[in-house]
Scaffold this active site. Structure first.
Site, PDB file in Angstrom:
ATOM      1  N   THR A  95       0.873  -1.184   0.000  1.00 54.24           N
ATOM      2  CA  THR A  95       0.000   0.000   0.000  1.00 54.24           C
ATOM      3  C   THR A  95       0.903   1.224   0.000  1.00 54.24           C
ATOM      4  O   THR A  95       1.629   1.461   0.969  1.00 54.24           O
ATOM      5  CB  THR A  95      -0.886   0.023   1.263  1.00 54.24           C
ATOM      6  OG1 THR A  95      -1.639  -1.181   1.303  1.00 54.24           O
ATOM      7  CG2 THR A  95      -1.831   1.214   1.235  1.00 54.24           C
ATOM      8  N   LYS A 170      -7.747   1.816  -2.967  1.00 53.94           N
ATOM      9  CA  LYS A 170      -7.399   1.407  -1.590  1.00 53.94           C
ATOM     10  C   LYS A 170      -7.481   2.606  -0.641  1.00 53.94           C
ATOM     11  O   LYS A 170      -8.002   2.504   0.476  1.00 53.94           O
ATOM     12  CB  LYS A 170      -5.986   0.811  -1.611  1.00 53.94           C
ATOM     13  CG  LYS A 170      -5.385   0.509  -0.264  1.00 53.94           C
ATOM     14  CD  LYS A 170      -5.771  -0.843   0.266  1.00 53.94           C
ATOM     15  CE  LYS A 170      -5.165  -1.070   1.644  1.00 53.94           C
ATOM     16  NZ  LYS A 170      -5.656  -2.259   2.287  1.00 53.94           N
ATOM     17  N   LYS A 245      -1.425   5.180   8.540  1.00 53.90           N
ATOM     18  CA  LYS A 245      -0.666   5.285   7.284  1.00 53.90           C
ATOM     19  C   LYS A 245      -1.633   5.456   6.104  1.00 53.90           C
ATOM     20  O   LYS A 245      -1.450   6.320   5.255  1.00 53.90           O
ATOM     21  CB  LYS A 245       0.179   4.022   7.103  1.00 53.90           C
ATOM     22  CG  LYS A 245       0.884   3.950   5.767  1.00 53.90           C
ATOM     23  CD  LYS A 245       1.459   2.552   5.507  1.00 53.90           C
ATOM     24  CE  LYS A 245       1.518   2.285   4.033  1.00 53.90           C
ATOM     25  NZ  LYS A 245       1.948   0.963   3.663  1.00 53.90           N
TER      26      LYS A 245
HETATM   27  P1  NAD Z   1       5.843  -6.005   7.436  1.00 57.82           P
HETATM   28  O1  NAD Z   1       6.565  -4.883   8.102  1.00 57.82           O
HETATM   29  O2  NAD Z   1       5.485  -7.208   8.228  1.00 57.82           O
HETATM   30  O3  NAD Z   1       6.699  -6.519   6.161  1.00 57.82           O
HETATM   31  C1  NAD Z   1       7.439  -5.691   5.323  1.00 57.82           C
HETATM   32  C2  NAD Z   1       8.747  -6.415   5.040  1.00 57.82           C
HETATM   33  O4  NAD Z   1       9.504  -5.661   4.090  1.00 57.82           O
HETATM   34  C3  NAD Z   1       9.651  -6.551   6.286  1.00 57.82           C
HETATM   35  O5  NAD Z   1       9.923  -7.938   6.495  1.00 57.82           O
HETATM   36  C4  NAD Z   1      10.908  -5.774   5.921  1.00 57.82           C
HETATM   37  O6  NAD Z   1      12.103  -6.365   6.430  1.00 57.82           O
HETATM   38  C5  NAD Z   1      10.875  -5.835   4.411  1.00 57.82           C
HETATM   39  N1  NAD Z   1      11.650  -4.793   3.742  1.00 57.82           N
HETATM   40  C6  NAD Z   1      11.662  -3.452   3.975  1.00 57.82           C
HETATM   41  N2  NAD Z   1      12.477  -2.839   3.094  1.00 57.82           N
HETATM   42  C7  NAD Z   1      12.978  -3.804   2.287  1.00 57.82           C
HETATM   43  C8  NAD Z   1      13.854  -3.799   1.174  1.00 57.82           C
HETATM   44  N3  NAD Z   1      14.409  -2.665   0.729  1.00 57.82           N
HETATM   45  N4  NAD Z   1      14.146  -4.982   0.588  1.00 57.82           N
HETATM   46  C9  NAD Z   1      13.594  -6.132   1.035  1.00 57.82           C
HETATM   47  N5  NAD Z   1      12.753  -6.210   2.082  1.00 57.82           N
HETATM   48  C10 NAD Z   1      12.455  -5.053   2.698  1.00 57.82           C
HETATM   49  O7  NAD Z   1       4.534  -5.356   6.777  1.00 57.82           O
HETATM   50  P2  NAD Z   1       3.229  -6.118   6.234  1.00 57.82           P
HETATM   51  O8  NAD Z   1       2.219  -6.164   7.319  1.00 57.82           O
HETATM   52  O9  NAD Z   1       3.658  -7.379   5.561  1.00 57.82           O
HETATM   53  O10 NAD Z   1       2.714  -5.058   5.161  1.00 57.82           O
HETATM   54  C11 NAD Z   1       3.289  -4.960   3.869  1.00 57.82           C
HETATM   55  C12 NAD Z   1       2.435  -4.030   3.029  1.00 57.82           C
HETATM   56  O11 NAD Z   1       1.106  -4.538   2.958  1.00 57.82           O
HETATM   57  C13 NAD Z   1       2.318  -2.599   3.574  1.00 57.82           C
HETATM   58  O12 NAD Z   1       2.391  -1.701   2.507  1.00 57.82           O
HETATM   59  C14 NAD Z   1       0.955  -2.597   4.247  1.00 57.82           C
HETATM   60  O13 NAD Z   1       0.373  -1.291   4.276  1.00 57.82           O
HETATM   61  C15 NAD Z   1       0.182  -3.526   3.343  1.00 57.82           C
HETATM   62  N6  NAD Z   1      -0.987  -4.167   3.985  1.00 57.82           N
HETATM   63  C16 NAD Z   1      -0.866  -4.737   5.213  1.00 57.82           C
HETATM   64  C17 NAD Z   1      -1.987  -5.337   5.801  1.00 57.82           C
HETATM   65  C18 NAD Z   1      -1.892  -5.978   7.168  1.00 57.82           C
HETATM   66  O14 NAD Z   1      -2.947  -6.278   7.753  1.00 57.82           O
HETATM   67  N7  NAD Z   1      -0.681  -6.230   7.702  1.00 57.82           N
HETATM   68  C19 NAD Z   1      -3.216  -5.357   5.126  1.00 57.82           C
HETATM   69  C20 NAD Z   1      -3.304  -4.803   3.855  1.00 57.82           C
HETATM   70  C21 NAD Z   1      -2.171  -4.210   3.295  1.00 57.82           C
END
Ligand code: NAD
Length: 300
Positions: A95, A170, A245
């Site tokens: 997102t 979204k 966010k």
């Molecule tokens: P998270 O923090 O668990 O995972 C993100 C991952 O990205 C981490 O493991 C981090 O180490 C990795 N990362 C960061 N920079 C990096 C890079 N340069 N190279 C490689 N890896 C890198 O977050 P999440 O909950 O998995 O969310 C991910 C996305 O999904 C976000 O944009 C969030 O807004 C969206 N989202 C989350 C949810 C939810 O309920 N968690 C629901 C819908 C959408």
């Protein structure tokens, strides 16, 4: 398909694992070692860099925290865009802001790639159970090419329009959800102070004009709706920090388009206050605690 999956966190890890279960060859990369180990345990082949994951890939999927991370991975110092063979399918499921999504799609097009913005709804449970909904922006051709990927990770994918349209959908959806949740928090706090039991108000409103998806699934009071985080001390779910966010992304989009969103702005302010007060790690439904804390003792 041979897939590079970058960002194996709470969402990306199980999504990559579901692609493995669907028969794809998935090479994954994450900056965090624990995320890499967890994904490797689920059948994802660990790569030591984004470029290594992308070698020979027919499709690249990114699932990263915010626009800056996505931009870095594709166009930063060791960005993968330049290293990919022409006409690779790129799907960013993170997102992020609409402007970055559009810029990246244009940039990818210059290098001969097709890029989709495809943020998801459904949370960690949806990621684990492959029941996510994808809101997609980009070309119809790329959308059709990505269908096997969406099918492997979710139960629904909707093409919302051209580049950035998935992120736009979204932002609008989650602004509405945030506003709905605060409305629920206010109505149920007021109702209780007026002497109406929450279960009575729910029975009435859920069958009346005040009903909403948030009410039916995430009611912020315990003991009524089974799927509500209120039954589990507001353990997320969908964290309040994530809601903040998304509300911030919606406000950025509103500013860019000169759109009046007074309630969206107020919702951003209230979630901001809640997160600053230490509630960021709780489910977004816990914002009812802010409304309760702001309320006076009430009349006996
Ligand atoms: P998270 O923090 O668990 O995972 C993100 C991952 O990205 C981490 O493991 C981090 O180490 C990795 N990362 C960061 N920079 C990096 C890079 N340069 N190279 C490689 N890896 C890198 O977050 P999440 O909950 O998995 O969310 C991910 C996305 O999904 C976000 O944009 C969030 O807004 C969206 N989202 C989350 C949810 C939810 O309920 N968690 C629901 C819908 C959408």
């Amino acid at each position: 398909m041979r897939i590079a999956f970058i960002g194996l966190g709470n969402m990306g890890g199980p999504m990559a694992a579901n692609l493995v279960s669907a028969g794809h060859e998935v090479h994954g990369f994450d900056l965090a070692e624990p995320a890499m180990e967890r994904a490797a345990g689920l059948g994802v082949q660990p790569a030591h860099s984004p470029a290594a994951a992308c070698r020979g890939a027919e499709a690249v999927i990114t699932m990263l925290p915010a626009g800056q991370h996505v931009d870095d991975v594709y166009t930063g110092q060791d960005g993968v865009l330049a290293a990919l063979p022409r006409a690779t399918l790129l799907v960013d499921a993170s997102t992020i802001d609409v402007a970055t999504a559009r810029e990246l799609a244009a940039r990818a097009g210059v290098d001969g790639h097709q890029m989709l913005d495809a943020p998801v709804s459904g949370g960690v449970t949806g990621a684990e159970n492959a029941t996510l909904t994808f809101m997609v922006g980009g070309d119809q051709d790329a959308f059709e090419a990505a269908r096997p990927l969406f099918d492997g990770m979710g139960s629904k994918a909707v093409l919302a329009g051209g580049p950035g349209a998935g992120q736009a959908a979204k932002a609008c959806n989650n602004m509405l959800l945030g506003i709905s949740m605060i409305g629920l928090a206010e109505a149920f706090t007021l109702g209780e102070r007026l002497g109406i039991k929450p279960e009575t108000l729910f029975a009435i409103s859920s069958a009346a004009s005040g009903c909403s998806w948030a009410m039916l699934h995430h009611l912020p009071v315990p003991g009524i709706v089974e799927t509500s985080s209120a039954n589990r001390d507001f353990e997320p779910g969908f964290a309040a920090a994530m809601m903040l966010k998304d509300l911030t992304l919606a406000q950025e989009a509103a500013a860019e388009t000169g759109t009046a969103t007074p309630l969206g702005s107020l919702a951003q302010g209230l979630y901001g206050e809640f997160v600053e007060g230490g509630g960021g790690g709780l489910d977004y439904a816990a914002v009812i605690r802010l409304i309760q804390a702001r309320s006076g003792p009430g009349r006996a």
